[in-house]
Write a protein that holds these residues in place. Structure first.
Motif, PDB file in Angstrom:
ATOM      1  N   UNK A 106      15.457  -1.422  15.362  1.00 14.66           N
ATOM      2  CA  UNK A 106      16.421  -1.178  14.297  1.00 14.66           C
ATOM      3  C   UNK A 106      15.788  -0.204  13.307  1.00 14.66           C
ATOM      4  N   UNK A 107      16.419   0.931  13.130  1.00 17.80           N
ATOM      5  CA  UNK A 107      15.871   2.017  12.328  1.00 17.80           C
ATOM      6  C   UNK A 107      16.523   1.996  10.949  1.00 17.80           C
ATOM      7  N   UNK A 108      15.705   1.804   9.932  1.00 15.33           N
ATOM      8  CA  UNK A 108      16.201   1.702   8.557  1.00 15.33           C
ATOM      9  C   UNK A 108      15.125   2.208   7.612  1.00 15.33           C
ATOM     10  N   UNK A 109      15.498   2.465   6.367  1.00 18.49           N
ATOM     11  CA  UNK A 109      14.548   2.980   5.386  1.00 18.49           C
ATOM     12  C   UNK A 109      13.492   1.932   5.037  1.00 18.49           C
ATOM     13  N   UNK A 110      12.294   2.412   4.724  1.00 19.47           N
ATOM     14  CA  UNK A 110      11.202   1.575   4.234  1.00 19.47           C
ATOM     15  C   UNK A 110      10.846   2.035   2.812  1.00 19.47           C
ATOM     16  N   UNK A 111      10.088   1.200   2.101  1.00 15.55           N
ATOM     17  CA  UNK A 111       9.767   1.502   0.709  1.00 15.55           C
ATOM     18  C   UNK A 111       8.259   1.461   0.476  1.00 15.55           C
ATOM     19  N   UNK A 112       7.736   2.526  -0.097  1.00 15.50           N
ATOM     20  CA  UNK A 112       6.332   2.581  -0.495  1.00 15.50           C
ATOM     21  C   UNK A 112       6.241   2.008  -1.908  1.00 15.50           C
ATOM     22  N   UNK A 113       5.427   0.971  -2.053  1.00 17.76           N
ATOM     23  CA  UNK A 113       5.373   0.205  -3.300  1.00 17.76           C
ATOM     24  C   UNK A 113       3.953   0.155  -3.839  1.00 17.76           C
ATOM     25  N   UNK A 114       3.844   0.012  -5.141  1.00 18.52           N
ATOM     26  CA  UNK A 114       2.540  -0.211  -5.763  1.00 18.52           C
ATOM     27  C   UNK A 114       2.633  -1.425  -6.671  1.00 18.52           C
ATOM     28  N   UNK A 115       1.618  -2.290  -6.580  1.00 18.48           N
ATOM     29  CA  UNK A 115       1.619  -3.511  -7.386  1.00 18.48           C
ATOM     30  C   UNK A 115       1.374  -3.149  -8.856  1.00 18.48           C
ATOM     31  N   UNK A 116       2.214  -3.697  -9.711  1.00 23.15           N
ATOM     32  CA  UNK A 116       2.125  -3.417 -11.137  1.00 23.15           C
ATOM     33  C   UNK A 116       0.894  -4.062 -11.773  1.00 23.15           C
ATOM     34  N   UNK A 117       0.496  -3.514 -12.900  1.00 19.87           N
ATOM     35  CA  UNK A 117      -0.479  -4.183 -13.757  1.00 19.87           C
ATOM     36  C   UNK A 117       0.220  -5.373 -14.416  1.00 19.87           C
ATOM     37  N   UNK A 118      -0.517  -6.424 -14.755  1.00 21.28           N
ATOM     38  CA  UNK A 118       0.119  -7.572 -15.420  1.00 21.28           C
ATOM     39  C   UNK A 118       0.925  -7.166 -16.652  1.00 21.28           C
ATOM     40  N   UNK A 119       0.453  -6.172 -17.403  1.00 20.07           N
ATOM     41  CA  UNK A 119       1.158  -5.741 -18.620  1.00 20.07           C
ATOM     42  C   UNK A 119       2.486  -5.051 -18.333  1.00 20.07           C
ATOM     43  N   UNK A 120       2.660  -4.568 -17.101  1.00 15.48           N
ATOM     44  CA  UNK A 120       3.889  -3.850 -16.734  1.00 15.48           C
ATOM     45  C   UNK A 120       4.990  -4.785 -16.242  1.00 15.48           C
ATOM     46  N   UNK A 121       4.638  -5.989 -15.839  1.00 16.36           N
ATOM     47  CA  UNK A 121       5.613  -6.924 -15.269  1.00 16.36           C
ATOM     48  C   UNK A 121       6.474  -7.522 -16.373  1.00 16.36           C
ATOM     49  N   UNK A 122       7.797  -7.398 -16.223  1.00 20.07           N
ATOM     50  CA  UNK A 122       8.723  -7.813 -17.277  1.00 20.07           C
ATOM     51  C   UNK A 122       9.269  -9.226 -17.092  1.00 20.07           C
ATOM     52  N   UNK A 123       9.128  -9.782 -15.884  1.00 15.11           N
ATOM     53  CA  UNK A 123       9.652 -11.115 -15.607  1.00 15.11           C
ATOM     54  C   UNK A 123       8.941 -11.664 -14.387  1.00 15.11           C
ATOM     55  N   UNK A 124       9.046 -12.973 -14.119  1.00 18.14           N
ATOM     56  CA  UNK A 124       8.421 -13.529 -12.919  1.00 18.14           C
ATOM     57  C   UNK A 124       8.895 -12.808 -11.657  1.00 18.14           C
ATOM     58  N   UNK A 125       7.970 -12.528 -10.755  1.00 17.50           N
ATOM     59  CA  UNK A 125       8.215 -11.857  -9.480  1.00 17.50           C
ATOM     60  C   UNK A 125       8.532 -10.371  -9.628  1.00 17.50           C
ATOM     61  N   UNK A 126       8.433  -9.836 -10.837  1.00 18.37           N
ATOM     62  CA  UNK A 126       8.597  -8.384 -11.039  1.00 18.37           C
ATOM     63  C   UNK A 126       7.243  -7.741 -10.791  1.00 18.37           C
TER      64      UNK A 126
END
Length: 401
Positions: free
Chosen positions: A355-375
């Motif tokens: 199944x061919x679909x888009x993928x996402x390149x992600x970078x883990x945020x710094x704790x100070x950048x996270x605005x809510x749980x699981x963000x």
């Protein structure tokens, strides 16, 4: 009178055939979720994938072709022999129509071979090896959420572009690890980089010290972690103890998902680059699905959970469109139908079952950048499906003409 009798019998036979053609073969549709529920990949997929499958059935209405849909599940303990025994029992005596999730590549390959033999459908969301849609492909086998090539293109490609042109691999010692190391190595070399070495570790090892020391002494700019789940989390934790990243080397978590980031914590995971096929905080639709999932599981979904939801949903759509749960007819629809749901938008299925679909390149945020749980993630890039996955014609699958 004789002519009228013959005509009446013919009509009844035709009517009966039409009813059978629009029904399940045994009065129900039964889907098995077979995965690791107690080991190194329990958070990666586990019981949460079972809940995702049940959500899909409920959202579909609980029935297809006017018969109930049932979900059964089992823990294969990451052992191909145990998984094979369960699969045979499900297919032979428990009327299971399709098996899904199948975390662990060695398990997925074993179960797909059984499905090919018995003409039963499997849809893999938890395992990664490209062999599933390459040399080990099956007319009844489908690979849904991601694979090692997509991870290599995403995470590997990003780090090479950032100057990470020398690599050393810590590799899980089984089919998945080999495939991920090979795919990433090929991509690194094709991009002008080099691989200076590799070491293999047992699945679910607790002590990475000797492996990390070899990686550290290699002088490679990037240490590629060709493993997953708790193995990756433990390697990252122990790498911090050796001061590896402080010494200038970069850790590449080649298969790392939201579940493992949550378990590791933002303080330890911050800055890691990874690739997933789904992120819960992407848009309103993905957030709505994630909140429903969280209410059932207490966690936000990763690509394995969302991919399992998608796979079950698409299978039920295929059964409905085929008018039967007979394998050949459903497999034909799965190959032909577009995929458009909360996970696989604009997806297509190749002749090899990928199944061919888009993928996402992600970078883990710094704790100070996270605005809510699981963000936890910043989305760095969207990788188009045609770039992420191997062209079916070049996959090595003998089903592709």
């Amino acid at each position: 009178m004789r002519k009228n009798l013959i005509a009446s019998v013919a009509f009844l036979l035709a009517s009966s055939t039409a009813v059978l053609a629009q029904s399940a073969t045994d009065g129900k549709v039964k889907i098995g979720i077979l995965n690791d529920q107690s080991g190194v990949y329990a958070d990666f997929g586990g019981k949460s994938s079972v809940e995702a499958a049940k959500m899909a059935v409920e959202d579909f209405g609980g029935k297809v072709l006017d018969v109930p849909v049932e979900i059964v599940d089992a823990d294969h303990q990451n052992k191909p022999d145990i998984a094979s025994n369960i699969a045979r029992q499900w297919y032979d005596t428990e009327q299971v129509d399709a098996i899904m999730e199948l975390t662990t590549s060695s398990v997925a390959l074993a179960v797909q071979a059984i499905g090919k033999e018995k003409k039963k459908i499997d849809i893999v969301t938890g395992a990664a090896t490209t062999d599933l849609t390459g040399k080990a492909c099956s007319p009844y086998g489908f690979h849904w959420a991601y694979d090692t090539h997509a991870l290599a293109v995403g995470t590997g490609g990003a780090l090479v572009k950032q100057g990470g042109d020398s690599w050393f691999f810590l590799t899980a010692d089984y089919a998945f690890g080999y495939s991920l190391e090979q795919q990433t190595s090929d991509y690194v070399k094709a991009s002008g980089g080099k691989v200076v070495g590799a070491v293999r570790h047992p699945l679910s090892t607790q002590d990475f010290s000797s492996f990390l020391l070899q990686a550290q002494s290699s002088g490679a700019k990037v240490i590629g972690l060709a493993n997953a789940g708790l193995d990756t989390a433990n390697a990252i934790k122990q790498a911090a103890e050796f001061g590896i990243t402080q010494g200038g080397q970069h850790l590449a978590a080649l298969l790392f998902t939201l579940a493992e980031v949550h378990g590791l914590g933002l303080e330890a995971a911050q800055g890691l680059t990874l690739t997933e096929g789904y992120y819960w905080n992407r848009d309103d639709e993905s957030r709505a699905f994630a909140k429903k999932f969280f209410a059932r599981t207490g966690k936000m979904p990763n690509m394995i959970h969302a991919g399992t939801y998608s796979a079950v949903t698409q299978y039920l759509k295929a059964v409905q469109k085929a008018g039967t749960d007979e394998t050949e007819a459903v497999a034909k629809q799965l190959h032909e139908m577009p995929v458009d749901d909360v996970f696989g938008r604009g997806g297509t299925v190749g002749a090899n079952g990928r199944m061919i679909h888009d993928m996402y390149l992600l970078q883990v945020k710094k704790p100070s950048e996270s605005k809510e749980p699981w963000d936890y993630f910043n989305v760095l890039a969207t990788i188009p499906g045609k770039e992420a996955y191997i062209d079916p014609a070049k996959s090595g699958c003998d089903l592709v003409k």
